[in-house]
Write an enzyme that holds these catalytic residues in place. Structure first.
Site, PDB file in Angstrom:
ATOM      1  N   ARG A 233      34.350  40.401  44.833  1.00  8.98           N
ATOM      2  CA  ARG A 233      33.041  39.906  45.245  1.00  8.98           C
ATOM      3  C   ARG A 233      31.960  40.737  44.553  1.00  8.98           C
ATOM      4  NH1 ARG A 233      35.546  36.206  46.733  1.00  8.98           N
ATOM      5  NH2 ARG A 233      35.437  35.040  48.705  1.00  8.98           N
ATOM      6  N   GLU A 261      24.830  35.757  42.833  1.00  5.02           N
ATOM      7  CA  GLU A 261      25.248  34.510  42.191  1.00  5.02           C
ATOM      8  C   GLU A 261      24.822  33.300  43.027  1.00  5.02           C
ATOM      9  OE1 GLU A 261      29.795  33.777  43.508  1.00  5.02           O
ATOM     10  OE2 GLU A 261      29.477  35.539  42.244  1.00  5.02           O
ATOM     11  N   HIS A 284      32.703  32.656  38.903  1.00  3.56           N
ATOM     12  CA  HIS A 284      33.400  32.760  40.191  1.00  3.56           C
ATOM     13  C   HIS A 284      34.444  31.642  40.317  1.00  3.56           C
ATOM     14  CE1 HIS A 284      33.033  34.205  44.633  1.00  3.56           C
ATOM     15  NE2 HIS A 284      34.286  33.992  44.275  1.00  3.56           N
TER      16      HIS A 284
END
Length: 400
Positions: A233, A261, A284
């Protein structure tokens, strides 16, 4: 059972839920505050999400909602505290995307070593530059440091061995003994990994303990030219500290996640670290392979099936690890209606709260035994009152 799927979800998963008799609604496009509105309108029993944020307003809008399933491993996008305050289970699908994430991590490692994206960009721009790219450190014989030796970390380490690398690791629960069993070198702290490794791959859960785990001290400890890979993360990395190490020490980074993000599938994203030379980024997408998503969908269906059949919640992440219970009351009784109600009434009248309980029924269903954890030991006169019911066979109390 009404199920709302508020995110991308495999068709096989939707069909699996329907085969269980669930009334399934799929709305993968709902965003932001609209999710709370939709939950209020549909009033589902179960909510399934993949990357959508499930904030407190969703739980406030819920009526029958009893469980939220995160179709993936990390659950930092879900307000677990808000769910817990309303007695709603939060569960996830750990391990089902481990290979997919490990594969991407290795793609980023190789990109850092051979600067593959840079080479592709120059070729697409019509430029031949063998002089620049005909040099790379290589990976064989170098040291791979794995921070977070869970299922993803183990898959990354396994591939590191195939590349002929020495593996060292730190993980919150890793001991020297377990490290030996895993065939990795034991590091007592993340800083030890930073000091020793040529390539560092981070795969930890996002929580307060891991927030900015990669901070200035960590970056100061990195070897010049080290590679830092983050597929966990964005909150795990202090991007300003890592960016300084990239500029000052020639560190390279492979990042699938970023601090700020976008939540949606497409958006403008102006990130200083994502745009920096020496950084190779992806969007991601670590878990985004067909294989991983099929496995996650199957696990979500299994969670729902088990819940429907037994009431048990697989992979629940918000069951209390400890409670205020100080004593356990053991009541053996005849298996008849009203006996437990009698016990509960007496405890309630005395202001004693039940924290945890289980009730075992013996073969033949004539007798049962309840273990009741309470926040205060019942006084002797309360035990006498409980025993006054002719269906109570025995009552004992013990401290925890």
């Amino acid at each position: 059972m009404k199920v709302l799927v508020a995110d991308k979800f495999e068709k096989s998963g939707v069909e699996g839920l329907k085969s269980l008799g669930c009334d399934v609604t799929v709305n993968a496009d709902v965003e932001g505050d609209a999710l709370a509105t939709l939950v209020g309108q549909l009033d589902p029993d179960i909510l399934i999400v993949r990357g959508k944020k499930v904030k407190e307003p969703v739980f406030k809008a819920a009526g029958r909602l009893s469980m939220v399933i995160r179709a993936g491993a990390g659950y930092d996008t879900i307000d677990v505290a808000a769910a817990s305050a309303r007695g709603i289970f939060v569960t996830n699908c750990p391990g089902k995307n481990s290979i997919a994430v490990a594969e991407l991590a290795w793609g980023l490692i190789l990109a850092c070593d051979r600067r593959i994206p840079d080479q592709v960009a120059e070729l697409r721009a019509g430029k031949w530059n063998k002089k620049e790219y005909a040099k790379a450190a290589g990976l064989y014989g170098r040291t791979l440091g794995v921070i977070g030796l869970g299922q993803i970390g183990r898959e990354i380490a396994r591939r590191g061995r195939a590349f002929g690398m020495k593996i060292i690791a730190w993980s919150r629960s890793l001991t020297p003994e377990r490290a030996a069993l895993e065939d990795v070198g034991f590091c007592p702290t993340p800083l030890d990994v930073a000091r020793q490794a040529d390539v560092i791959s981070i795969s930890v859960a996002a929580n307060e303990d891991t927030k900015t785990l990669v901070n200035k001290a960590f970056c100061d400890a990195l070897k010049p030219g080290a590679f830092v890979i983050n597929t966990s993360r964005g909150s795990v990395v202090d991007e300003s500290a890592l960016l300084e190490a990239i500029r000052a020490k020639g560190v390279r980074a492979g990042l699938d996640v970023f601090e700020n993000e976008p939540a949606g599938g497409t958006a403008d994203f102006a990130s200083p670290i994502a745009q920096a030379p020496g950084v190779y980024g992806t969007h991601h997408v670590g878990a985004s392979t067909d294989q991983a998503q099929e496995a996650i969908a199957a696990e979500a269906v299994r969670i729902v099936e088990t819940f429907l059949r037994t009431g048990q919640v697989i992979n629940c992440v918000n069951i209390a690890k400890s409670t205020p219970a100080t004593s356990v009351l053991t009541v053996r009784m005849q298996n008849r209606p009203g006996v437990l109600a009698h016990v509960f009434y007496i405890l309630g009248q005395a202001g004693i709260n039940i924290e945890v309980m289980d009730n075992i029924v013996y073969d033949g269903a004539r007798a049962a035994c309840a273990h009741i954890q309470v926040d205060e030991a019942p006084a002797p006169e309360l035990l006498t009152a409980i025993r006054a019911n002719p269906s109570v066979l025995s009552v004992t109390v013990a401290g925890l």
